[in-house]
Design an enzyme around this catalytic site. Structure first.
Site, short mmCIF file in Angstrom:
data_model
loop_
_atom_site.label_atom_id
_atom_site.label_comp_id
_atom_site.label_asym_id
_atom_site.label_seq_id
_atom_site.Cartn_x
_atom_site.Cartn_y
_atom_site.Cartn_z
NE ARG A 267 5.02 10.70 -53.54
CZ ARG A 267 5.63 9.51 -53.33
NH1 ARG A 267 5.91 9.41 -52.14
NH2 ARG A 267 5.92 8.65 -54.16
CG HIS B 55 16.05 9.50 -51.88
ND1 HIS B 55 15.88 10.22 -52.87
CD2 HIS B 55 16.66 8.22 -53.03
CE1 HIS B 55 15.85 9.83 -54.14
NE2 HIS B 55 16.16 8.63 -54.32
CE1 TYR C 237 12.05 9.61 -54.68
CE2 TYR C 237 9.88 9.39 -53.50
CZ TYR C 237 10.92 9.05 -53.95
OH TYR C 237 11.37 7.77 -53.57
CG HIS D 226 16.06 11.14 -58.54
ND1 HIS D 226 14.55 10.78 -58.44
CD2 HIS D 226 16.54 10.10 -57.82
CE1 HIS D 226 14.65 9.51 -57.96
NE2 HIS D 226 15.80 8.88 -57.69
CD GLU E 279 18.74 6.95 -57.56
OE1 GLU E 279 18.13 5.90 -57.84
OE2 GLU E 279 18.32 7.58 -56.54
CG ASP F 36 18.20 2.28 -58.89
OD1 ASP F 36 18.16 1.40 -59.68
OD2 ASP F 36 17.86 2.68 -57.82
CG HIS G 102 17.30 4.36 -61.90
ND1 HIS G 102 17.60 5.29 -60.84
CD2 HIS G 102 16.20 3.60 -61.53
CE1 HIS G 102 16.62 5.30 -60.07
NE2 HIS G 102 15.80 4.54 -60.53
CG HIS H 254 19.65 3.16 -54.52
ND1 HIS H 254 18.88 4.37 -55.00
CD2 HIS H 254 20.02 3.68 -53.31
CE1 HIS H 254 18.94 5.27 -54.22
NE2 HIS H 254 19.64 4.66 -53.02
CG ASP I 165 12.61 4.51 -61.78
OD1 ASP I 165 12.91 3.22 -61.26
OD2 ASP I 165 12.94 5.44 -61.11
CG HIS J 78 12.61 0.38 -57.91
ND1 HIS J 78 13.08 0.90 -56.67
CD2 HIS J 78 13.02 1.03 -58.98
CE1 HIS J 78 13.68 2.01 -57.20
NE2 HIS J 78 13.81 2.04 -58.40
CD GLU K 259 15.90 3.41 -53.54
OE1 GLU K 259 16.13 4.34 -53.14
OE2 GLU K 259 16.01 3.08 -55.10
#
Length: 289
Positions: free
Chosen positions: A36, A66, A69, A105, A140, A174, A177, A211, A224, A226, A256
Site C-alpha cells: 500500500r 504480487h 495494489y 491486477h 490476474e 483466482d 474471482h 490462486h 471479491d 476471500h 490467500e
C-alpha cells in the site's frame, strides 16, 4: 501441483522461504514491497543471492510476486500511470533476480471507454516488460465493480494483445474471482467447462499460476471477498475440483485465505488443501473407471 501460500518477506527476502517451509509450502507468493505504498524496497545483489541460496536448499519450487495494489496501469491520470510503470518495472526486475513471476491486477477504467483503458494498460505492460529481462507478467482475473479490467477471459485476451502478445505475458486464475465474476467452478464439470472457455479465449499455454481462495459471496456477485477453504460458496467440492484439475497439474497454486486467526493462511490449511487434492484425485479416478 505446487501448493503454497502468500507469506511475508519482512526482515529480509530469505525469511519468506523460511516462512513458506514452516507452513509446508512448495510454492510461495510475496510482496516485493509494502502493498500500500509507492516507495520500493531497495535490495542488493547479496539479498538476491541469499534468497536464491535459501530456495535452493528448500522444498520451495516456485515463487510469485504480487505487485502492489496501488498500481493502475489503465488510469487516465499520467502521474498514476508513471508511478504504476515504475512500481511494476521494479517488481519485474526483482522477479528477474530471484526467478519469480509477477502477478498483477490489470487495472480499472474509472471513467471513459473501456477499450481506451485497455490500450493504456497494454502500453504500460509493454514498457515494463521492455525494461526487465525474463520475469513473466501474469494478469490476474478479477471481480469487482464496473470498470474493473480482467473480469472476463475475452478482456484478458484483449489486455495481452494490447501489450504486444509476447511470450512473457500470461494469466493467474483466482478461484474466488472466477466464481464472483460468473464462472461456475463449483464442480469438476463446471471447472472443466470454464477452462475450455479460457483455452478458447486466451490459451492454456498462457496460464502461469493459480490462486485458490473460497468465496464469501455467491456466483456472479462481482464482489471479491476471500474465505477459508471449504467455508464459502465454493465449498469443499469446488476446492477439490480446483486442486485436482489435470490441466493445473504442474502449476503453482497459492492460497490467500484469511486463515483461522485472520493472519493469513496457516500450516493447517496447507495440510487441508493437500488432503482435498488427494480426495479430488480419488473422485476423478473413480469417475473414470
Amino acid at each position: 501441483m505446487l501448493i503454497g501460500a502468500h507469506v511475508s518477506q519482512a526482515g529480509g527476502l530469505p525469511n519468506a522461504i523460511e516462512r513458506g517451509v514452516e507452513k509446508g509450502c512448495t510454492a510461495i507468493q510475496i510482496f516485493n514491497q509494502s502493498p500500500r505504498m509507492w516507495r520500493p524496497t531497495q535490495y542488493s545483489e547479496d539479498d538476491f543471492a541469499a534468497f536464491r541460496d535459501a530456495m535452493a536448499g528448500s522444498p520451495i519450487r516456485a515463487v510469485m510476486i504480487h505487485a502492489v495494489y496501488l498500481i493502475n496501469c489503465a488510469s487516465e491520470d499520467p502521474e498514476i500511470r508513471t508511478k504504476s510503470l515504475a512500481s511494476l518495472t521494479q517488481s519485474l526486475r526483482v522477479g528477474d533476480a530471484i526467478g519469480a513471476s509477477v502477478v498483477l491486477h490489470p487495472g480499472s477504467a474509472l471513467r471513459g471507454h473501456v477499450g481506451e483503458a485497455i490500450a493504456r494498460a497494454g502500453g504500460v505492460f509493454r514498457e515494463a516488460l521492455a525494461e526487465s529481462e525474463s520475469s513473466a507478467l501474469l494478469l490476474e482475473d478479477t471481480a469487482g465493480a464496473g470498470g474493473t479490467l480482467g473480469r472476463s477471459f475475452e478482456e484478458l485476451r484483449e489486455l495481452i494483445d494490447a501489450a504486444g502478445g509476447g511470450e512473457r505475458l500470461g494469466v493467474c486464475l483466482d478461484s474466488c474471482h472466477l466464481l464472483a465474476s460468473g464462472y461456475d467452478v463449483r464442480t469438476i464439470d463446471g471447472l472443466s467447462e470454464t477452462l475450455d472457455r479460457f483455452d478458447a479465449a486466451v490459451g492454456l499455454g498462457r496460464l502461469g499460476g493459480l490462486h485458490l481462495n473460497d468465496s464469501v459471496n455467491a456466483l456472479g456477485t462481482n464482489r471479491d471477498r476471500h474465505a477459508n477453504l471449504g467455508e464459502g460458496e465454493l465449498g469443499e467440492t469446488g476446492c477439490m475440483a480446483f486442486l485436482s484439475e489435470p490441466r493445473f497439474e504442474n502449476l503453482p497454486v497459492v492460497l490467500e485465505t484469511p486463515g483461522p486467526d485472520k493472519r493469513g493462511t496457516s500450516a493447517e490449511e496447507i495440510v487441508y488443501a493437500k488432503r482435498l487434492r488427494r480426495r479430488g484425485l480419488r473422485l476423478r479416478k473413480k469417475a473414470a473407471v
